[in-house]
Design a protein around this motif. Structure first.
Motif, PDB file in Angstrom:
ATOM      1  N   SER A 127       0.850  -1.192   0.000  1.00 17.90           N
ATOM      2  CA  SER A 127       0.000   0.000   0.000  1.00 17.90           C
ATOM      3  C   SER A 127       0.882   1.238   0.000  1.00 17.90           C
ATOM      4  O   SER A 127       2.099   1.154   0.201  1.00 17.90           O
ATOM      5  CB  SER A 127      -0.922   0.000   1.220  1.00 17.90           C
ATOM      6  N   THR A 128       0.278   2.390  -0.198  1.00 17.83           N
ATOM      7  CA  THR A 128       1.059   3.624  -0.258  1.00 17.83           C
ATOM      8  C   THR A 128       1.402   4.164   1.121  1.00 17.83           C
ATOM      9  O   THR A 128       2.274   5.024   1.245  1.00 17.83           O
ATOM     10  CB  THR A 128       0.287   4.693  -1.042  1.00 17.83           C
ATOM     11  N   ALA A 129       0.721   3.672   2.159  1.00 16.90           N
ATOM     12  CA  ALA A 129       0.958   4.156   3.518  1.00 16.90           C
ATOM     13  C   ALA A 129       0.816   2.984   4.488  1.00 16.90           C
ATOM     14  O   ALA A 129       0.180   1.971   4.163  1.00 16.90           O
ATOM     15  CB  ALA A 129      -0.040   5.256   3.866  1.00 16.90           C
ATOM     16  N   PRO A 130       1.382   3.092   5.678  1.00 23.23           N
ATOM     17  CA  PRO A 130       1.223   2.015   6.668  1.00 23.23           C
ATOM     18  C   PRO A 130      -0.245   1.797   7.010  1.00 23.23           C
ATOM     19  O   PRO A 130      -1.087   2.689   6.874  1.00 23.23           O
ATOM     20  CB  PRO A 130       2.005   2.535   7.885  1.00 23.23           C
ATOM     21  N   GLU A 184       3.409  -0.736  12.351  1.00 23.51           N
ATOM     22  CA  GLU A 184       4.825  -1.122  12.328  1.00 23.51           C
ATOM     23  C   GLU A 184       5.246  -1.738  11.003  1.00 23.51           C
ATOM     24  O   GLU A 184       6.445  -1.873  10.709  1.00 23.51           O
ATOM     25  CB  GLU A 184       5.112  -2.123  13.458  1.00 23.51           C
ATOM     26  N   LEU A 185       4.285  -2.093  10.170  1.00 26.33           N
ATOM     27  CA  LEU A 185       4.568  -2.753   8.898  1.00 26.33           C
ATOM     28  C   LEU A 185       4.719  -1.699   7.808  1.00 26.33           C
ATOM     29  O   LEU A 185       3.762  -1.045   7.423  1.00 26.33           O
ATOM     30  CB  LEU A 185       3.427  -3.722   8.557  1.00 26.33           C
ATOM     31  N   LEU A 186       5.924  -1.527   7.303  1.00 25.45           N
ATOM     32  CA  LEU A 186       6.184  -0.496   6.311  1.00 25.45           C
ATOM     33  C   LEU A 186       5.687  -0.896   4.930  1.00 25.45           C
ATOM     34  O   LEU A 186       5.671  -2.079   4.582  1.00 25.45           O
ATOM     35  CB  LEU A 186       7.682  -0.215   6.230  1.00 25.45           C
ATOM     36  N   PHE A 239       5.469   0.352  -5.693  1.00 28.99           N
ATOM     37  CA  PHE A 239       4.789  -0.948  -5.673  1.00 28.99           C
ATOM     38  C   PHE A 239       3.513  -0.898  -4.831  1.00 28.99           C
ATOM     39  O   PHE A 239       3.530  -0.558  -3.656  1.00 28.99           O
ATOM     40  CB  PHE A 239       5.724  -2.020  -5.117  1.00 28.99           C
ATOM     41  N   THR A 240       2.401  -1.238  -5.447  1.00 27.42           N
ATOM     42  CA  THR A 240       1.131  -1.421  -4.743  1.00 27.42           C
ATOM     43  C   THR A 240       0.413  -2.617  -5.358  1.00 27.42           C
ATOM     44  O   THR A 240       0.533  -2.875  -6.552  1.00 27.42           O
ATOM     45  CB  THR A 240       0.210  -0.191  -4.832  1.00 27.42           C
ATOM     46  N   ALA A 241      -0.310  -3.336  -4.544  1.00 27.39           N
ATOM     47  CA  ALA A 241      -1.082  -4.485  -5.027  1.00 27.39           C
ATOM     48  C   ALA A 241      -2.093  -4.859  -3.951  1.00 27.39           C
ATOM     49  O   ALA A 241      -1.897  -4.558  -2.770  1.00 27.39           O
ATOM     50  CB  ALA A 241      -0.167  -5.674  -5.342  1.00 27.39           C
ATOM     51  N   GLY A 242      -3.147  -5.505  -4.374  1.00 23.51           N
ATOM     52  CA  GLY A 242      -4.151  -5.927  -3.407  1.00 23.51           C
ATOM     53  C   GLY A 242      -5.370  -6.493  -4.098  1.00 23.51           C
ATOM     54  O   GLY A 242      -5.411  -6.649  -5.322  1.00 23.51           O
ATOM     55  N   GLY A 243      -6.348  -6.807  -3.310  1.00 24.88           N
ATOM     56  CA  GLY A 243      -7.590  -7.374  -3.839  1.00 24.88           C
ATOM     57  C   GLY A 243      -8.777  -6.465  -3.544  1.00 24.88           C
ATOM     58  O   GLY A 243      -8.656  -5.446  -2.855  1.00 24.88           O
ATOM     59  N   TRP A 244      -9.907  -6.832  -4.084  1.00 23.79           N
ATOM     60  CA  TRP A 244     -11.140  -6.094  -3.841  1.00 23.79           C
ATOM     61  C   TRP A 244     -12.299  -7.082  -3.904  1.00 23.79           C
ATOM     62  O   TRP A 244     -12.162  -8.207  -4.408  1.00 23.79           O
ATOM     63  CB  TRP A 244     -11.335  -4.966  -4.863  1.00 23.79           C
ATOM     64  N   PHE A 245     -13.445  -6.641  -3.409  1.00 22.78           N
ATOM     65  CA  PHE A 245     -14.637  -7.492  -3.389  1.00 22.78           C
ATOM     66  C   PHE A 245     -15.842  -6.636  -3.770  1.00 22.78           C
ATOM     67  O   PHE A 245     -15.951  -5.486  -3.334  1.00 22.78           O
ATOM     68  CB  PHE A 245     -14.851  -8.094  -1.994  1.00 22.78           C
TER      69      PHE A 245
END
Length: 331
Positions: free
Chosen positions: A230-233, A239-241, A254-260
């Motif tokens: 993601s673009t931000a924590p 704590e996860l950058l 880099f960004t990636a993810g899912g959607w519903f």
């Protein structure tokens, strides 16, 4: 892959609309749906998976709201195409809805032949999206994204990424990571998220992109989380950058993810589509449904019909080059 595959997915659903509206006369009454027939929410994935876990509390809330049965029908198989075809071929009377995910845009890019016409479906309501977290087995001697890239380049063809299936969002995220960094990875598709995660926990595979829901395994010491796509924590894991901040230049964006989201037959009358959209939005704002969405690691997204359609077009255009460049397709 022919370029028209990625464009016909989200073409305007105007073809045959006049006929569809004529057929749909009378389906919108004072309560929106005519008659007392059950409403079917088709989930094109296995029971117990993330999409199914989202569908069930939503179905329960709709059933209470409408005073009629709303049932979840799992039609697993074909990478989601079997269940999707059920709704694509259903009458446009509001009694068949599809709750699906990334596979909706991936399958027309992945497959030369589909068992349904994508133009037969229309977007109805977005439930939410979820940024992917990069998890690795504790058996792998890396503790950061940068170390993973170094390891992957030093062991070409040895770094194994699991996913919930060919063309799934975890698969495409792994392919994008490999493409940007020049790693030669091995992809192992599973029949769903659960089996893939089990093998990652057992050390049979090395890495996997998954939702924030699997952070529980990090906190118990069974997995490592290297970063979030993601673009931000994340608020729930500050704590996860972001992977974009990992110090690897190639991954700076880099960004990636899912959607519903929900879909329905495109032949459904516009008035009924708008009514169903409003009903789903009301239900998704209820505390029980919202809690279920957030518990699954999904960020709620309230988009209107036009904005959801635009989002899908943008997603299709974004990921099509990855499918093409990595030669991701099924015969």
């Amino acid at each position: 892959m022919r370029t028209d595959r990625r464009h016909f997915l989200l073409l305007p659903w105007s073809a045959g609309l006049a006929c569809a509206q004529a057929r749909a006369q009378g389906v919108v009454g004072a309560e929106g749906l005519v008659g007392a027939r059950p409403v079917q929410i088709v989930v094109p994935y296995a029971a117990g998976g993330l999409t199914d876990n989202l569908a069930r509390p939503i179905a329960s809330a709709l059933s209470a709201r409408w005073s009629r049965p709303v049932v979840v029908d799992n039609r697993n198989g074909g990478g989601g195409t079997i269940g999707t075809a059920v709704v694509a071929r259903a009458p446009g009377d509001g009694h068949a809805l599809l709750l699906t995910a990334f596979g909706y845009i991936a399958n027309p890019l992945l497959m030369k032949q589909l068992p349904y016409d994508p133009r037969a479906l229309a977007p109805l309501a977005m439930v939410g999206d979820t940024p992917s977290v990069l998890y690795v087995s504790t058996h792998l001697p890396v503790t950061s994204v940068a170390e993973l890239v170094v390891y992957g380049k030093a062991h070409p063809g040895k770094l194994v990424f699991a996913s919930s299936g060919n063309g799934s969002s975890p698969h495409i995220a792994a392919e994008l990571l490999a493409s940007l960094t020049g790693m030669d990875i091995v992809h192992v598709p599973y029949r769903g998220n659960g089996p893939a995660l089990n093998d990652l926990l057992g050390g049979q595979v090395h890495a996997m992109f998954d939702s924030v829901a699997s952070l529980s395994h990090v906190r118990s010491g069974r997995l490592r989380a290297l970063g979030v796509a993601s673009t931000a924590p994340l608020a729930r894991a500050p704590e996860l950058l972001p992977i974009a901040q990992s110090g690897v230049p190639e991954l700076a964006h880099f960004t990636a993810g899912g959607w519903f989201g929900f879909f329905l037959p495109a032949s459904t009358a516009p008035a009924l589509q708008r009514w169903l959209h409003a009903e789903l939005r009301q239900v998704l704002e209820q505390p029980a449904a919202r809690e279920a969405v957030e518990r699954a690691g999904v960020e709620p997204r309230n988009l209107d019909l036009e904005a959801f359609a635009a989002y899908l077009r943008a997603e299709s255009e974004r990921w099509a080059p990855v499918f093409r460049e990595r030669n991701i397709q099924l015969d």
